[in-house]
Design an enzyme around this catalytic site. Structure first.
Site, mmCIF file in Angstrom:
data_model
loop_
_atom_site.group_PDB
_atom_site.id
_atom_site.type_symbol
_atom_site.label_atom_id
_atom_site.label_comp_id
_atom_site.label_asym_id
_atom_site.label_seq_id
_atom_site.Cartn_x
_atom_site.Cartn_y
_atom_site.Cartn_z
ATOM 1 N N TYR A 253 0.578 -1.422 0.145
ATOM 2 C CA TYR A 253 -0.121 0.388 0.347
ATOM 3 C C TYR A 253 1.175 1.156 0.158
ATOM 4 O O TYR A 253 0.934 1.837 0.925
ATOM 5 C CB TYR A 253 -0.661 -0.165 1.188
ATOM 6 C CG TYR A 253 -1.714 -1.447 1.081
ATOM 7 C CD1 TYR A 253 -3.384 -1.200 0.644
ATOM 8 C CD2 TYR A 253 -1.358 -2.407 2.442
ATOM 9 C CE1 TYR A 253 -3.878 -3.042 1.024
ATOM 10 C CE2 TYR A 253 -1.885 -3.229 2.594
ATOM 11 C CZ TYR A 253 -3.493 -3.702 2.023
ATOM 12 O OH TYR A 253 -3.950 -4.506 2.267
ATOM 13 N N GLU B 225 1.769 -0.691 -5.101
ATOM 14 C CA GLU B 225 0.266 0.233 -4.935
ATOM 15 C C GLU B 225 -1.162 0.040 -5.867
ATOM 16 O O GLU B 225 -0.852 -0.525 -7.156
ATOM 17 C CB GLU B 225 0.374 1.193 -5.062
ATOM 18 C CG GLU B 225 -0.583 2.572 -5.040
ATOM 19 C CD GLU B 225 -1.271 2.600 -4.309
ATOM 20 O OE1 GLU B 225 -2.327 3.197 -4.066
ATOM 21 O OE2 GLU B 225 -0.751 2.307 -2.993
ATOM 22 N N CYS C 190 -4.082 4.162 10.974
ATOM 23 C CA CYS C 190 -5.206 5.498 11.266
ATOM 24 C C CYS C 190 -6.267 5.225 11.866
ATOM 25 O O CYS C 190 -6.656 6.206 12.155
ATOM 26 C CB CYS C 190 -4.526 6.582 10.090
ATOM 27 S SG CYS C 190 -6.135 5.991 9.077
#
Length: 465
Positions: A327, A351, A421
């Site tokens: 990623y 990606e 996150c």
């Protein structure tokens, strides 16, 4: 009845109980605290644990498992309560004027130290509940303030106040064509005249002075290194090219302007470039208009330092190492990994987004030890089996998931640096790793989103217990 009231009708079950007085319980994941009323759980925003508050019910269906509410008055305040820095996001002030607050600064009424302790509590609770992690490496979690390590072209960020850190921002547009933001979990758009969390590079554009009729959304990127900003406009259906040109003409001349489609990420030039140039760790990065880049001005340097620090100190990253950046985005971690392994090592950069992968190829064209591949991580790992020394994993908010974690374990790396996150998806994935015989060997929590409930974690995972 006013139009604002009509925009926020109370559910039938709450029509006779629009406000309640509640004792506020512990913080929970998602930016709210837990309270109870007659046995029912109520998630309360804009409160602090231990307070007594008056709330307005914002979501209170009779059959709902829980209700939602905003604070409208504080009857017994926490010593950590401070005056909110932003009127538009201040729940008490906003509801006093008959409308909800904007989202995006839901912790702005809490001192920064207490904000970080609440975030630490949420992360610890998620790890305990979802992964069974009780004893953490290094002891109790500390959420670290982040400031001062990034480019200094924009010096408006103040670590003491937690303002001015955003180099990217997303806005909505009111029916009258004014820049605004949505209220939390609402279609209601509140017009803005300031954005205190944004850098000076964004605020000085004064987009709130522009007539944005014909636009649904506005995205802004103003790199901290002072390079040319980019304004992206998402046109409403039927908006004519002439209208778009008229809007672009209102934006300062030294700013690039483009349109974008939120569904396809397709970007079309109106003026200037369709990308911005970012900087971190001695590298420059081209990032396309719809591409991902960390929004805190100092986040790239902080995250690269945390990831490479874990891998270097553990002996997993050195000249000749074989590593992968999964990623990978535009290559934020790939470039420093390539520096570390040198020309005798190799870095696989994966990606999924075609445009962002194209950015990575441009950014890393001078590093022969890097192979950039566009595609889904799980597919590329099947096609490119290698004996990896280390992996860097930076998935989207939903996390990697059980299938990808299984593939990562099967790839047999010596270590994985996991950047996340979202505490919930991170804790869930840690649980999957533990089921596969891996353990949490290191953890750092970074406060990259002051005045919000969000935080970033960087973890070191290793095989064996």
């Amino acid at each position: 009845m006013s139009s604002q009231t009509q925009s926020h009708p109370q559910p039938a079950s709450a029509k006779d109980v629009k406000e309640l007085v509640l004792d506020v319980g512990p913080v929970a994941h998602g930016g709210h605290c837990v309270a109870r009323h007659e046995g029912r759980v109520i998630f309360v925003r804009h409160a602090i644990p231990g307070e007594k508050v008056r709330v307005r019910l914002t979501d209170a269906g009779e059959s709902a498992k829980f209700w939602r509410a905003d604070v409208v008055d504080v009857l017994e305040a926490s010593p950590d309560r401070v005056e909110h820095f932003w009127h538009a996001a201040d729940s008490r002030r906003s509801w006093g004027h008959g409308h909800p607050p904007v989202g995006g600064a839901e912790f702005g009424h809490i001192s920064l130290d207490r904000q970080r302790s609440l975030k630490a509590a949420v992360l610890a609770e998620q790890l305990q509940r979802l992964a069974g992690v009780g004893q953490l490496p290094g002891g109790d979690i500390t959420v670290e303030a982040v400031a001062g390590s990034g480019p200094d072209a924009d010096t408006t960020y103040d670590a003491g106040t937690g303002l001015g850190w955003r180099t990217r921002a997303s806005f909505s547009v009111t029916p009258g064509g004014k820049l605004g933001m949505h209220a939390h979990r609402s279609d209601h758009i509140i017009p803005l005249r300031e954005m205190p969390l944004a850098s000076d590079g964004i605020n000085r554009l004064r987009l709130w002075d522009i007539d944005l009729q014909g636009i649904d959304r506005v995205e802004v990127a103003a790199p901290a290194n002072g390079s040319r900003p980019l304004v992206l406009l998402a046109p409403a259906p039927g908006t004519k090219p002439k209208r778009l040109s008229a809007i672009a003409a209102q934006v300062p001349d030294d700013v690039s302007v483009a349109t974008f489609d939120p569904l396809t990420d397709e970007v079309q030039q109106l003026r200037g470039r369709t990308w911005v140039q970012e900087s971190a760790g001695g590298h420059d990065y081209r990032v396309s208009g719809a591409g991902f880049w960390q929004i805190h001005r100092d986040a790239p340097e902080a995250l690269v330092g945390a990831v490479t620090g874990f891998l270097h100190n553990g002996g997993f990253l050195s000249p000749g190492s074989v590593v992968a950046d999964l990623y990978a985005g535009a290559g934020l971690f790939t470039a420093p990994l390539a520096d570390a392994v040198g020309e005798t090592g190799s870095v696989l950069s994966v990606e999924g987004a075609p445009g962002t992968s194209k950015d990575a190829r441009k950014n890393l064209h001078g590093a022969p030890q890097v192979e950039v591949i566009q595609g889904r991580v799980e597919r590329i790992l099947r096609q490119k089996p290698r004996n990896f020394d280390a992996l860097v994993l930076d998935p989207p908010r939903a996390g990697a998931g059980k299938a990808v974690v299984g593939q990562l374990i099967a790839a047999g790396p010596r270590a994985i640096a996991y950047v996340s996150c979202d505490p919930a998806s991170f804790a869930r994935d840690v649980g999957y790793f533990q089921q596969g015989g891996w353990s949490l060997a290191g953890l750092r929590a970074l406060d990259l989103y002051p005045h919000t409930h969000h935080l970033e974690t960087v973890a070191l995972l290793t095989p064996g217990r």
